[in-house]
Design a protein around this motif. Structure first.
Motif, mmCIF file in Angstrom:
data_model
loop_
_atom_site.group_PDB
_atom_site.id
_atom_site.type_symbol
_atom_site.label_atom_id
_atom_site.label_comp_id
_atom_site.label_asym_id
_atom_site.label_seq_id
_atom_site.Cartn_x
_atom_site.Cartn_y
_atom_site.Cartn_z
ATOM 1 N N SER A 1 22.108 38.215 39.408
ATOM 2 C CA SER A 1 22.735 38.178 40.735
ATOM 3 C C SER A 1 22.399 36.887 41.452
ATOM 4 O O SER A 1 21.462 36.180 41.103
ATOM 5 C CB SER A 1 22.242 39.362 41.567
ATOM 6 N N SER B 1 25.412 28.806 36.954
ATOM 7 C CA SER B 1 25.711 30.087 36.341
ATOM 8 C C SER B 1 24.498 30.983 36.437
ATOM 9 O O SER B 1 23.406 30.592 36.022
ATOM 10 C CB SER B 1 26.106 29.880 34.875
ATOM 11 N N GLY C 1 31.311 38.386 43.441
ATOM 12 C CA GLY C 1 30.193 39.308 43.577
ATOM 13 C C GLY C 1 30.716 40.718 43.398
ATOM 14 O O GLY C 1 31.405 41.019 42.418
ATOM 15 N N ASN C 2 30.454 41.589 44.362
ATOM 16 C CA ASN C 2 30.959 42.963 44.276
ATOM 17 C C ASN C 2 32.248 43.153 45.066
ATOM 18 O O ASN C 2 32.775 44.258 45.121
ATOM 19 C CB ASN C 2 29.908 43.950 44.801
ATOM 20 N N TYR D 1 33.016 32.903 41.350
ATOM 21 C CA TYR D 1 33.479 34.179 40.840
ATOM 22 C C TYR D 1 32.465 34.848 39.936
ATOM 23 O O TYR D 1 31.616 34.218 39.344
ATOM 24 C CB TYR D 1 34.794 34.051 40.080
ATOM 25 N N THR D 2 32.601 36.160 39.937
ATOM 26 C CA THR D 2 32.020 36.911 38.838
ATOM 27 C C THR D 2 33.069 36.948 37.739
ATOM 28 O O THR D 2 32.799 36.721 36.582
ATOM 29 C CB THR D 2 31.661 38.334 39.285
ATOM 30 N N THR D 3 34.312 37.215 38.180
ATOM 31 C CA THR D 3 35.447 37.208 37.277
ATOM 32 C C THR D 3 36.545 36.372 37.922
ATOM 33 O O THR D 3 36.864 36.565 39.091
ATOM 34 C CB THR D 3 35.975 38.637 37.049
#
Lengths: 173, 176
Positions: free
Chosen positions: B49, B45, A87-88, A57-59
């Motif tokens: 990107s 982490s 990601g996006n 995850y990004t979030t």
């Protein structure tokens, strides 16, 4: 859990113990290969695949029920809004039940603004009055908000109780 | 593909050649940055990107049909339940076409869902053919890993317990 590290520190004008030097090299090799250490980098490129036992995850899965802005309903009885961003790519799951004296579309804001390619996109969901009973639509009306239509022909919700549930995915801007 | 490694092992009472020592360090650096080696770490982490040319998965695309408990059909002409898991997000595609023997239909999913209220209240549209009648059906979760299907947009709408029963759709959820 720690980052990779080395066991031995060497000092100037002192004979370096070869075994200790080898141990340091092995520390680094093990640190990136035995699955026990964390790694943090600025950016990463993987030529093959990424196989991840835990989460990606990004979030993480996020409950934004308490911060979502909903309009088109005079009262909101129940609202569950969650999203997950990888990601996006943003996945949104929702359930909303409320009441409007004058029926219209239900509008809520997105957790992240969508890319321009998603504007005017329609995605089928389930809608109804006190419970879901037909097929409606999510409509990406603007970068940060979607409209919910009562029926798949873009009919607006009738006066009174209104209910909608479903999920959709989009690319964040 | 191998993990990063180094070339030289040194012995005590032998002069360490600086060039070899440097090469070892370069071996390790190259192994981490040149894109030819694997890594196995506990947690990763990236503050910026992450770009993956191949696949990203916990589980690659898998056919779950034979492992799923499928109920509502006497026989199945075509049974496909494919899923792909990326982290904890599970994408399920299903196509079930057979002879109905019940007014209900359900499958078990490969992972229990996250207990968040949105998942126990989630309703998503699917395509249903009940006997020869096409309609918008819907899918929703009941217990932790059971996905129920309904012959219509309303919960509890039942199927005919004979004839052809076809269900097609996708379901995306978060695993526990």
């Amino acid at each position: 859990m720690a980052y990779p590290s080395v066991t031995n520190s060497f000092t100037d004008a002192t004979t370096i113990d070869a075994v200790q030097l080898n141990e340091n090299f092995n520390d680094i090799v093990n640190g990136v290969s035995d699955g026990t250490k964390d790694i943090q980098v600025a950016n990463s490129t993987v030529n093959g695949y990424a196989d991840i036992t835990g989460d990606v995850y990004t979030t993480a899965l996020t409950n934004y029920s308490n911060t979502v802005t909903i309009s088109g309903l005079d009262t909101v009885t129940t609202k569950y809004f969650y999203y997950k961003r990888i990601g996006n790519i943003v996945h949104v799951w929702f359930y909303v039940l409320g009441n409007a004296t004058v029926g219209d579309v239900i509008i809520f804001d997105l957790p992240y603004a969508c890319g321009a390619n998603f504007l005017n996109m329609y995605i089928p969901i389930l809608t109804g009055t006190t419970e879901v009973n037909g097929c409606g639509l999510v409509f990406f009306n603007a970068a940060s908000e979607v409209w919910l239509y009562y029926r798949i022909d873009s009919t607006k919700f009738p006066d009174g109780d209104e209910c909608a549930s479903g999920y959709f995915s989009y690319e964040a801007a | 593909m191998a993990y990063p490694s180094y070339t030289y092992t040194f012995m005590n009472n032998t002069k360490i050649i600086a060039a070899q020592c440097n090469e070892n360090f370069n071996n390790l650096l190259s192994g981490i940055i040149d894109g030819t080696k694997n890594m196995n770490v506990n947690a990763f982490s990236a503050t910026g990107s992450m770009s993956v040319a191949g696949d990203v998965y916990t589980k690659e695309l898998s056919d779950y049909y034979t492992s799923s408990t499928v109920a509502g059909w006497a026989s199945m002409a075509t049974g496909n339940i494919y899923y792909k898991k990326i982290g904890k997000t599970v994408f399920v595609d299903f196509y079930l076409n057979g002879t109905s023997n019940a007014t209900t239909a359900k499958i078990t999913l490969p992972y229990s869902h996250n207990a968040a209220s949105v998942f126990t209240n989630l309703h998503v549209p699917i395509k249903v053919i009940d006997s020869s009648s096409n309609c918008v059906g819907h899918a929703c979760l009941s217990s932790s890993n059971v996905l129920n299907f309904y012959n219509g947009a309303t919960s509890g709408t039942t199927f005919i317990n004979s004839g052809t029963k076809t269900i097609q759709g996708t379901f995306i959820y978060e695993a526990a």
